[in-house]
Design an enzyme around this catalytic site. Structure first.
Site, PDB file in Angstrom:
ATOM      1  N   HIS A   1      -0.666  10.283  -2.918  1.00 57.93           N
ATOM      2  CA  HIS A   1      -1.947   9.819  -2.396  1.00 57.93           C
ATOM      3  C   HIS A   1      -3.057  10.796  -2.731  1.00 57.93           C
ATOM      4  O   HIS A   1      -4.199  10.404  -2.987  1.00 57.93           O
ATOM      5  CB  HIS A   1      -1.858   9.626  -0.881  1.00 57.93           C
ATOM      6  CG  HIS A   1      -3.163   9.320  -0.230  1.00 57.93           C
ATOM      7  ND1 HIS A   1      -3.989   8.311  -0.660  1.00 57.93           N
ATOM      8  CD2 HIS A   1      -3.799   9.897   0.817  1.00 57.93           C
ATOM      9  CE1 HIS A   1      -5.071   8.271   0.099  1.00 57.93           C
ATOM     10  NE2 HIS A   1      -4.987   9.235   0.993  1.00 57.93           N
TER      11      HIS A   1
ATOM     12  N   HIS B   1       0.829  -1.199   0.000  1.00 60.29           N
ATOM     13  CA  HIS B   1       0.000   0.000   0.000  1.00 60.29           C
ATOM     14  C   HIS B   1       0.867   1.254   0.000  1.00 60.29           C
ATOM     15  O   HIS B   1       1.514   1.570   1.001  1.00 60.29           O
ATOM     16  CB  HIS B   1      -0.896  -0.028   1.238  1.00 60.29           C
ATOM     17  CG  HIS B   1      -1.911   1.047   1.295  1.00 60.29           C
ATOM     18  ND1 HIS B   1      -1.946   1.988   2.303  1.00 60.29           N
ATOM     19  CD2 HIS B   1      -2.948   1.352   0.470  1.00 60.29           C
ATOM     20  CE1 HIS B   1      -2.965   2.809   2.100  1.00 60.29           C
ATOM     21  NE2 HIS B   1      -3.581   2.445   1.001  1.00 60.29           N
TER      22      HIS B   1
END
Length: 328
Positions: free
Chosen positions: A53, A11
């Site tokens: 992100h 991730h």
């Protein structure tokens, strides 16, 4: 694309140990045995896909320390949320490359701040080059799991993500249903658009609350019913589910009984990948915490094993080494 059992998706790289979405984070994840690395993709002003992100970059770069960019600070509404800061679409790639990445969660991950400033903001091409190099060095296939971030926002700006993503992947040899790539999104229409552009597998991301930003009045709860999952199967190959959709938590913060969603998704022909497993107490179910300090490292391996028992096909983790060990 086959992996030995459920796939481990790094991730944002090994973001529990390095600042997220840096080449150092991705490389650390590869070294620890990740099957896939996950770059979240946004666009620069000149249409280059880079890994962040969010398109608002004050939390993940040192942009606030650059006086030459002080006048770029602004307020925008992204997916209905008002945000103030600096946004990738207001910077050329050359300008963005003058910034340095930093740890996004310094209070929870103080050790990661030792790496602040070491890496810049990587392009998708640089990430692919890293993967290709490490494949040659390790002799194993390493997958890519890109997420299109705020695709409707970028398309409205004339900076569409889908066409550039598909073209970049195809140029690197990723264009078939069996290639080691998943493309994911919380939106619906861009996945439908991608479904007509590429044979690469697509993943509909869903959260336990709210709904897709591009579908007013539609909830992820409705999309997670058997009927909703059948609709998703018309344009996607799997679902990326928030953990609480698979195993909710009780009032005292422990894991409750699993829901039916894994079985229902499999019945619809969809893969199930679950996000996100993190080792700090702050994120863990009560029974797997180690004391009361939110920064302390608890037993994320036990949490992962509970989810693996539900039959999931893969999982996202900030802590690749722990996830790989839990799968054994």
């Amino acid at each position: 694309m086959a992996a030995n059992g459920p796939i481990i998706i790094a991730h944002r790289g090994a973001s529990g140990e390095r600042p997220e979405h840096t080449l150092g984070s991705y490389e650390r994840a590869i070294d620890q045995g990740a099957d896939f690395i996950e770059p979240d993709l946004v666009s620069t002003k000149d249409g280059v896909l880079v890994a962040r992100h969010e398109n608002e970059i004050s939390e993940t770069t040192d942009v606030a320390a650059h006086p030459e960019f002080a006048d770029r600070k602004t307020t925008k509404t992204i997916d209905g949320q008002s945000l103030t800061g600096w946004f990738t679409e207001d910077f050329t790639l050359a300008e963005l490359k003058t910034l340095r990445a930093k740890e996004r969660l310094p209070q929870l991950r103080p050790a990661n701040t030792a790496y602040d400033g070491r890496w810049d903001v990587p392009t998708l091409e640089e990430i692919i080059a890293l993967v290709k190099r490490r494949e040659q060095e390790t002799g194993r296939r390493i997958g890519l799991y890109p997420e299109t971030k705020h695709p409707s926002h970028f398309r409205a700006l004339g900076l569409p993500l889908e066409e550039r993503l598909v073209a970049t992947l195809a140029k690197a040899g990723y264009d078939g249903a069996d290639d080691p790539v998943f493309i994911q999104s919380f939106e619906v229409d861009n996945l439908k658009r991608l479904n007509g552009m590429t044979a690469l597998p697509l993943i509909q991301l869903m959260a336990s609350v709210a709904g897709p930003p591009d579908r007013s009045g539609v909830t992820y709860a409705a999309m997670s019913t058997p009927e909703g999952l059948a609709e998703i199967a018309l344009y996607a190959d799997g679902v990326g589910l928030e953990k609480a959709m698979v195993i909710p938590r009780t009032a005292d913060g422990k894991l409750a009984a699993p829901t039916r969603i894994v079985k229902d998704a499999h019945a619809a022909g969809l893969k199930v990948h679950v996000w996100t497993f993190r080792r700090e107490n702050y994120f863990l179910p009560a029974e797997f915490k180690a004391g009361e300090n939110p920064v302390a490292v608890g037993n994320v391996g036990a949490e992962i094993r509970a989810f693996l028992a539900t039959g999931i096909d893969g999982l996202f983790s900030d802590n690749v080494a722990e996830a790989v060990a839990a799968k054994r």
